[in-house]
Design an enzyme around this catalytic site. Structure first.
Site, PDB file in Angstrom:
ATOM      1  N   GLY A  30       0.820  -1.201   0.000  1.00  0.00           N
ATOM      2  CA  GLY A  30       0.000   0.000   0.000  1.00  0.00           C
ATOM      3  C   GLY A  30       0.856   1.253   0.000  1.00  0.00           C
ATOM      4  N   ASP A  40      -5.434  -3.401  -5.157  1.00  0.00           N
ATOM      5  CA  ASP A  40      -5.845  -3.540  -3.752  1.00  0.00           C
ATOM      6  C   ASP A  40      -7.367  -3.555  -3.629  1.00  0.00           C
ATOM      7  OD1 ASP A  40      -5.844  -0.860  -4.640  1.00  0.00           O
ATOM      8  OD2 ASP A  40      -5.586  -0.071  -2.614  1.00  0.00           O
TER       9      ASP A  40
END
Length: 257
Positions: free
Chosen positions: A8, A109
């Site tokens: 991330g 994601d």
């Protein structure tokens, strides 16, 4: 064992699965610059700290929204774990149909979260990820990703408060005792957290109204997701490992299992 990695904007989260069970998870800072050797050695040391040898790792799968670190990360995994990792991208088997104007704009994601929420909790489902940004993704009963909403994350908003103002301090992000704040710190906590709760509830309600999916299940994940989900009845489930579980499920699809 399967090693899953979610890269991330803020953190790199690693999860270790023994069949269906998460037996360990780790976090690294994304913005720390590392060589392939540093990534490889660090991952081996983290595994060793949980009693796992690198030879126990059968495969590796990665979802990343930070392309700049991928060469070093994948090279380190190849060199030290002896596996060429699966990297989620265009063409990866997920079982989710991206029914949006430009599917390539949907980050891996978000696709992983969608797979996890749909496979584990069923559809229709709205999955909310309280990460660096807060994202709301709608998946229908037939597994179609039909809408995505993006807003600034809680920490992003907090950083704007104390970085862009002269007199507001850096604070701990936690739920205040009362919405009736009587000092600077609690006033910022009220604004950040109750503001996020209000936004969350309003967006959930509007999604239900405009989609007509009033039986929609709402699932939250992400670092601050529990704080928000505990404060509103409009979120039915909080799953801190949803992304890691989604990575495992995609791995199984890729391997035809």
């Amino acid at each position: 064992m399967l090693l899953v990695i979610d890269v991330g904007n803020t953190n790199i989260t690693l999860g270790l699965f023994d069949k269906e069970e998460i037996v360990a998870n780790f976090r690294l800072m994304t913005k720390t610059i590392r060589t392939s050797d540093e990534y490889g050695l660090l991952i081996c040391d983290l595994l060793k700290s949980r009693g796992t040898d690198k030879s126990d790792i059968a495969d590796v799968i990665i979802a990343s929204v930070v392309p700049g670190i991928m060469h070093s990360l994948t090279s380190g995994i190849i060199k030290y774990l002896n596996h060429n990792p699966i990297v989620i991208g265009t063409g990866t088997k997920t079982g989710i149909r991206l029914a949006v104007a430009n599917p390539k704009e949907i980050g891996p994601d978000r696709v992983v979260d969608a797979v996890g929420a749909y496979e584990i909790y069923g559809g229709p489902v709205l999955v909310i990820d309280f990460g660096t940004a807060t994202t709301y993704d709608l998946i229908t009963k037939d597994g179609s990703f039909v809408a995505g909403i993006t807003s600034p994350g809680i920490r992003m908003a907090a950083n704007a408060l104390w970085n862009d103002t002269a007199r507001l301090p850096e604070i701990e992000i936690k739920m205040p005792d009362s919405v009736l704040a009587k000092d600077t710190v609690s006033s910022m906590q009220v604004g950040l957290l109750y503001g996020c709760i209000g936004q969350t509830e309003y967006i959930i309600q509007k999604v239900k109204e405009e989609s007509g999916l009033h039986d929609l299940k709402v699932v939250a994940t992400g670092g601050l997701g529990k704080v928000i989900s505990d404060a509103t009845p409009m979120i039915q489930e909080y799953d801190p490992y949803l992304t890691l579980k989604g990575l495992r499920l995609i791995y199984l699809k890729c391997k035809g299992k």
